[in-house]
Write a protein that holds these residues in place. Sequence first.
Motif, short mmCIF file in Angstrom:
data_model
loop_
_atom_site.label_atom_id
_atom_site.label_comp_id
_atom_site.label_asym_id
_atom_site.label_seq_id
_atom_site.Cartn_x
_atom_site.Cartn_y
_atom_site.Cartn_z
N GLY A 59 -0.19 -99.27 -76.14
CA GLY A 59 -0.39 -100.43 -77.51
C GLY A 59 -1.33 -100.90 -77.33
N LEU A 60 -2.67 -101.34 -77.01
CA LEU A 60 -3.29 -102.18 -76.31
C LEU A 60 -4.38 -102.00 -77.48
CD1 LEU A 60 -4.85 -104.96 -75.36
CD2 LEU A 60 -6.55 -103.42 -73.83
N PRO A 61 -4.48 -100.30 -78.57
CA PRO A 61 -5.65 -100.85 -79.78
C PRO A 61 -5.31 -101.46 -80.92
CG PRO A 61 -6.29 -98.94 -78.06
CD PRO A 61 -5.25 -99.59 -77.40
N ALA A 62 -3.57 -101.16 -80.52
CA ALA A 62 -2.98 -101.60 -81.85
C ALA A 62 -2.89 -102.71 -81.99
CB ALA A 62 -1.51 -100.88 -82.10
N ARG A 63 -3.00 -103.41 -81.39
CA ARG A 63 -3.06 -104.95 -81.33
C ARG A 63 -4.92 -105.48 -82.01
NH1 ARG A 63 0.46 -103.66 -76.85
NH2 ARG A 63 2.55 -105.47 -76.58
N PHE A 64 -5.30 -104.71 -82.09
CA PHE A 64 -6.16 -105.19 -82.90
C PHE A 64 -6.56 -105.35 -84.28
CE2 PHE A 64 -7.94 -105.09 -77.86
CZ PHE A 64 -9.05 -106.31 -78.05
N LEU A 65 -7.29 -106.42 -84.57
CA LEU A 65 -7.82 -106.36 -85.55
C LEU A 65 -9.41 -106.23 -86.01
CD1 LEU A 65 -6.22 -109.79 -86.91
CD2 LEU A 65 -4.88 -107.72 -87.48
N PHE A 66 -9.65 -104.64 -86.63
CA PHE A 66 -10.91 -104.28 -86.79
C PHE A 66 -11.61 -104.86 -87.79
CE2 PHE A 66 -8.44 -101.66 -83.96
CZ PHE A 66 -9.82 -101.39 -82.37
N ALA A 67 -13.01 -105.43 -87.54
CA ALA A 67 -13.44 -105.22 -89.27
C ALA A 67 -14.69 -103.79 -88.60
CB ALA A 67 -13.98 -106.44 -89.66
N LEU A 68 -15.32 -103.53 -89.86
CA LEU A 68 -16.82 -102.59 -89.75
C LEU A 68 -17.51 -102.58 -90.85
CD1 LEU A 68 -14.27 -101.13 -88.21
CD2 LEU A 68 -15.32 -98.79 -88.69
N PRO A 69 -18.32 -103.79 -90.31
CA PRO A 69 -18.80 -104.12 -91.32
C PRO A 69 -19.70 -103.45 -91.72
CG PRO A 69 -19.10 -105.59 -89.53
CD PRO A 69 -18.16 -104.40 -89.13
N ALA A 70 -20.18 -103.08 -93.49
CA ALA A 70 -21.48 -102.60 -93.59
C ALA A 70 -22.30 -102.66 -93.11
CB ALA A 70 -21.62 -102.31 -95.46
N SER A 71 -23.64 -101.99 -92.82
CA SER A 71 -25.29 -101.86 -92.64
C SER A 71 -26.15 -102.06 -93.64
CB SER A 71 -25.57 -100.61 -91.52
OG SER A 71 -27.28 -100.76 -91.23
N MET A 72 -26.58 -103.19 -92.98
CA MET A 72 -28.03 -103.58 -94.55
C MET A 72 -29.39 -103.32 -93.83
SD MET A 72 -26.19 -105.37 -97.12
CE MET A 72 -24.45 -105.94 -96.19
N ALA A 73 -29.46 -102.62 -92.98
CA ALA A 73 -30.39 -102.14 -92.43
C ALA A 73 -31.07 -101.31 -92.82
CB ALA A 73 -30.46 -101.41 -91.29
N GLY A 74 -32.81 -101.43 -93.49
CA GLY A 74 -33.38 -100.80 -94.99
C GLY A 74 -33.15 -101.79 -95.87
N TYR A 75 -32.56 -102.30 -96.45
CA TYR A 75 -32.02 -103.39 -97.26
C TYR A 75 -32.41 -104.57 -97.23
CZ TYR A 75 -31.26 -98.85 -99.31
OH TYR A 75 -31.12 -97.16 -99.64
N ARG A 76 -32.49 -105.08 -95.80
CA ARG A 76 -32.69 -106.47 -95.70
C ARG A 76 -33.79 -107.39 -96.08
NH1 ARG A 76 -30.51 -105.24 -89.54
NH2 ARG A 76 -32.71 -104.46 -90.05
N PRO A 77 -33.81 -108.12 -96.71
CA PRO A 77 -34.97 -109.47 -97.31
C PRO A 77 -35.44 -109.49 -95.83
CG PRO A 77 -33.28 -110.42 -97.57
CD PRO A 77 -32.40 -109.62 -97.23
N VAL A 78 -37.10 -109.52 -95.50
CA VAL A 78 -37.20 -110.15 -94.75
C VAL A 78 -37.25 -111.79 -94.05
CG1 VAL A 78 -39.76 -110.78 -93.56
CG2 VAL A 78 -39.38 -108.73 -94.46
N ASP A 79 -37.78 -112.78 -95.22
CA ASP A 79 -37.35 -114.29 -95.05
C ASP A 79 -35.89 -114.41 -95.73
OD1 ASP A 79 -40.18 -114.21 -93.93
OD2 ASP A 79 -40.94 -114.45 -96.37
N THR A 80 -35.09 -115.08 -95.21
CA THR A 80 -33.48 -115.90 -96.10
C THR A 80 -33.66 -116.97 -95.04
OG1 THR A 80 -33.07 -114.70 -94.05
CG2 THR A 80 -32.41 -113.94 -95.45
#
Length: 528
Positions: free
Chosen positions: A290-311
């Motif tokens: 039951g170890l994985p069931a104890r985790f809260l997962f977040a799968l962030p969307a990838s911004m690769a290819g759409y990221r501004p160069v200067d932030t």
Amino acid sequence: MTPARLHLVNPDHPHPDEQPATGGPLWDVPVPLTGAATATPPFPVDVFPTWLADMVTGVARFTATDPAMAGTLAVAALSACAGGRLEVEPVAGWREPVNIFAAVIAGPGERKSPVHRAMTAPLFAAQSTLADAMRPRIAEAAALRDIADRQAEQAKAAAAKATDPGKRDDATADAVAAAIAAEAITVPGLPKLITDDATPEALISLMAANGGRMAIISDEGGIFDTLAGRYSGAPNLDPYLKGHAGQPMSNERTTREGAAVDKPALTVCVMAQPVVLRQFGGNAGLAGRGLPARFLFALPASMAGYRPVDTPPVPEQVAAGYRHRIHDLAATFAEWEDPAVVVLTEDAGKVRRAAAEQVEAELRPGGSLHDMREWGNKLSGATLRLAGLLHVAHHPADAWRRPIDTHRMTDAVRLADFFAAHYRAAVATITADATAETARRVLAIVTAKGMTTFTRRELHRRCHRQLPRAADVTAVLDVLTAHGWVRSNDGGGYEVHPRAAELAGGGGDSGDTVTTPPAGHVSAAHAT
């Protein structure tokens, strides 16, 4: 994908794009590829108070990452502060701790480390503050222990030299008393709040030396490797299982002196790549405990290819406010020995009961939680933990003196809904067929490049990263052909379904050559 796009082809009235220009057979609607990305909601940043929401948004903008990454780390930072020092009591007899396990899953190059540094820096600063305050006490205790040890040695030597029976008995008693007195003087170690890795046995010792608490917050997936048995055939899971639930544990069987923790509170937040998630989540031994069931997962969307160069950097006022509050929360809670207990207001209790009843209904056959019951069974408890952490964030000066109100409970339910959707996506990642997943990525590349026909050699050349071997090309073409996305032509090559780009939706995950961030995830990273 709308129902109109899923219609079956009528040979008499085909979709215009499904009528082949070459006069060949009509195209049927292709079968969706297993392993396709599961739709996930954006992180509800507005559940945080302004000081924390601004930091999450600022870090996401500066690093050009999905706010889900910094947002999940913010929850972990609150857990590192309050875990083991605050409990939520929704009804008499049920006390839920507020320490959480979380995992952020993102591919290589997704800027996990900069986000990790920004969100954990105040915890390390608080750890240094506590260490500086403890050093004089450590020096004093060390000196007293040294003096007592010397006195015990002198008393032992005197007892050994005594020849008169009566004097020898008295000297022996003095030596024993001196040894006991010396042993009673404990020299504390430097306090620790956070670490990035530890063996299970060392973790128990760390928790025993730090009031039963510890936070493992790492920007690498090494903990998952350890737990999956990469370095040990049968890793000790007790520090994690019992550290999450608050059950007594010890390592007396593995060390000479041993260490015991009566009421542990472990916080875990791991930032790992999808391949590590598959190894961890697909481990039958871990799932059975039951170890994985104890985790809260977040799968962030990838911004690769759409990221501004200067932030723009995080505004100093925002960063300073975050540092100050997390630092003070961590330092304040570290001084406590017993946890404070907070209850719910009557209205908050109604919100909790309604959410718990909904969870129970969704666990039934056909419900949204039925296929992940091992996690869903813990969702009501996890929601209370989140409520406690949000309560602390909104009232950092006196949360332990206030009940949790309906706003925080409602926000906790929203945050729990976010993690439920992302857990479902994590399960899809764990169980996805590897070849079908590769086929999905290859199809994304093919459609993004506007390829309508291709040869095997051309596909191999265009997708050499995804298809390094000729056998990989064959396997992927078999999948794409079987699902109706491509078909062979008379020239020995392949033609692509004319509506492939529309039906597939385009894009891939963070490991793909071509990525398209979903709507709703981009706004914070591209805010002006």
